[in-house]
Design a protein around this motif. Structure first.
Motif, short mmCIF file in Angstrom:
data_model
loop_
_atom_site.label_atom_id
_atom_site.label_comp_id
_atom_site.label_asym_id
_atom_site.label_seq_id
_atom_site.Cartn_x
_atom_site.Cartn_y
_atom_site.Cartn_z
N GLU A 8 -22.18 -31.27 -33.25
CA GLU A 8 -22.43 -31.00 -31.84
C GLU A 8 -23.93 -30.93 -31.53
O GLU A 8 -24.32 -30.49 -30.45
N ASP A 60 -16.40 -38.46 -22.54
CA ASP A 60 -15.11 -38.17 -23.18
C ASP A 60 -14.81 -36.67 -23.22
O ASP A 60 -13.99 -36.21 -24.00
N ASP A 61 -15.54 -35.90 -22.37
CA ASP A 61 -15.35 -34.45 -22.25
C ASP A 61 -15.81 -33.68 -23.48
O ASP A 61 -15.43 -32.50 -23.65
N THR A 62 -16.60 -34.27 -24.32
CA THR A 62 -17.23 -33.53 -25.41
C THR A 62 -18.62 -33.10 -24.97
O THR A 62 -19.20 -33.65 -24.04
N ARG A 63 -19.14 -32.10 -25.65
CA ARG A 63 -20.48 -31.59 -25.33
C ARG A 63 -21.33 -31.62 -26.58
O ARG A 63 -20.86 -31.35 -27.69
N ASP A 66 -22.83 -32.92 -21.20
CA ASP A 66 -21.40 -33.26 -21.15
C ASP A 66 -21.27 -34.78 -21.17
O ASP A 66 -21.85 -35.47 -20.33
N ARG A 67 -20.49 -35.28 -22.11
CA ARG A 67 -20.34 -36.73 -22.27
C ARG A 67 -19.06 -37.21 -21.58
O ARG A 67 -18.19 -36.40 -21.25
#
Length: 279
Positions: free
Chosen positions: A31, A185-188, A182-183
């Motif tokens: 992350e 694809d809803d990942t951070r 925040d990307r």
């Protein structure tokens, strides 16, 4: 005055030129994304305090960049420096009061920015400024040597100065910016950007500095790339695994001759390691 001290500010290159950046995930943390300015990290920059530095204030070259004191980044930074101040001796520190220094003797409140009309100023604590420079700056002629007292003490004790100096002092002129992104694809990910702390890094006032070293060939005289000479600092900023990956990727790019060179660094850059900068 040291004979190497220039009377006029040495030349500087422009602030805008092609740079090469690289992105990679921290091997120790999926992350954590690192963005690094390879043009800066493969440059020949090195600190030239006392050996060609023209200083940031006209007529005060021997102060280097210590005229405005150092703001503390957080409580941990302040407490770490406070512990170091308690270890200083009169030989280390020209302005040592001769007793255990009270915090009020070496810090003072200030504002970080000029507030907009009707807004309150953002206050912060910094090292005290005495006679136009940081209270920890030893003047020429001091028996312990000119320069930062906290830096000198660290060297005397066989430690790295990043352990004793305020964060901003040991990080300069590397600039780290961090933000959560925040990307799609809803990942951070936490993005750490490592680059050059040039004149713009100081805000609008940076353009008024008498001289700033990062863009001047006078300070690009190291025989080793910055990614090597600033290894401890970059490790502290990124972590061991991320720094090791940064070093590996930087060396691979240098070997391939793919890094856009810093215009202030000489050509060819005199690197004697097992890597080279591009001609």
């Amino acid at each position: 005055m040291d004979p190497n001290t220039p009377t006029d500010p040495p030349p500087e290159v422009g602030l805008d030129f092609p740079r090469e950046w690289i992105e990679f995930l921290d091997p120790a943390d999926p992350e954590h994304l690192v963005r690094a300015d390879l043009t800066w990290l493969t440059s020949a920059w090195t600190c030239v305090f006392g050996r060609g530095c023209a200083g940031v204030v006209v007529g005060r070259a021997e102060d280097g960049c210590c005229n405005h004191g150092a703001f503390f980044t957080d409580t941990d930074d302040l407490e770490r420096v406070a512990a170091s101040v308690a270890e200083l001796t009169p030989l280390d520190w020209q302005r040592h009061p001769g007793h255990a220094p009270a915090r009020e003797e070496w810090t003072e409140p200030d504002t970080l920015t000029e507030p907009e009309p009707g807004e309150a100023a953002e206050e912060a604590l910094r090292t005290r400024v005495v006679d136009g420079a940081c209270v920890f700056l030893n003047r020429p002629g001091h028996p312990g040597g000119a320069g930062c007292a906290l830096h000198a003490m660290a060297l005397r004790q066989g430690r790295h100065p990043l352990e004793t100096k305020p964060d901003v002092c040991w990080q300069l002129p590397v600039r780290r910016e961090q933000e959560w992104v925040d990307r799609p694809d809803d990942t951070r990910v936490l993005v750490s950007s490592i680059g050059e702390f040039d004149r713009r890094g100081w805000g609008p006032g940076g353009h008024e500095l008498h001289w700033w070293c990062t863009g001047s060939p006078t300070a690009h005289v190291s025989a080793q790339p910055l990614v090597e000479t600033y290894g401890p600092e970059l490790t502290a900023l990124l972590g061991e695994a991320a720094y090791a990956e940064l070093r590996r990727l930087t060396e691979a790019r240098l070997d391939a001759g793919l890094v856009a060179p810093h215009p202030a660094s000489p050509r060819p850059v005199p690197v004697e390691l097992h890597r080279r900068r591009p001609d």
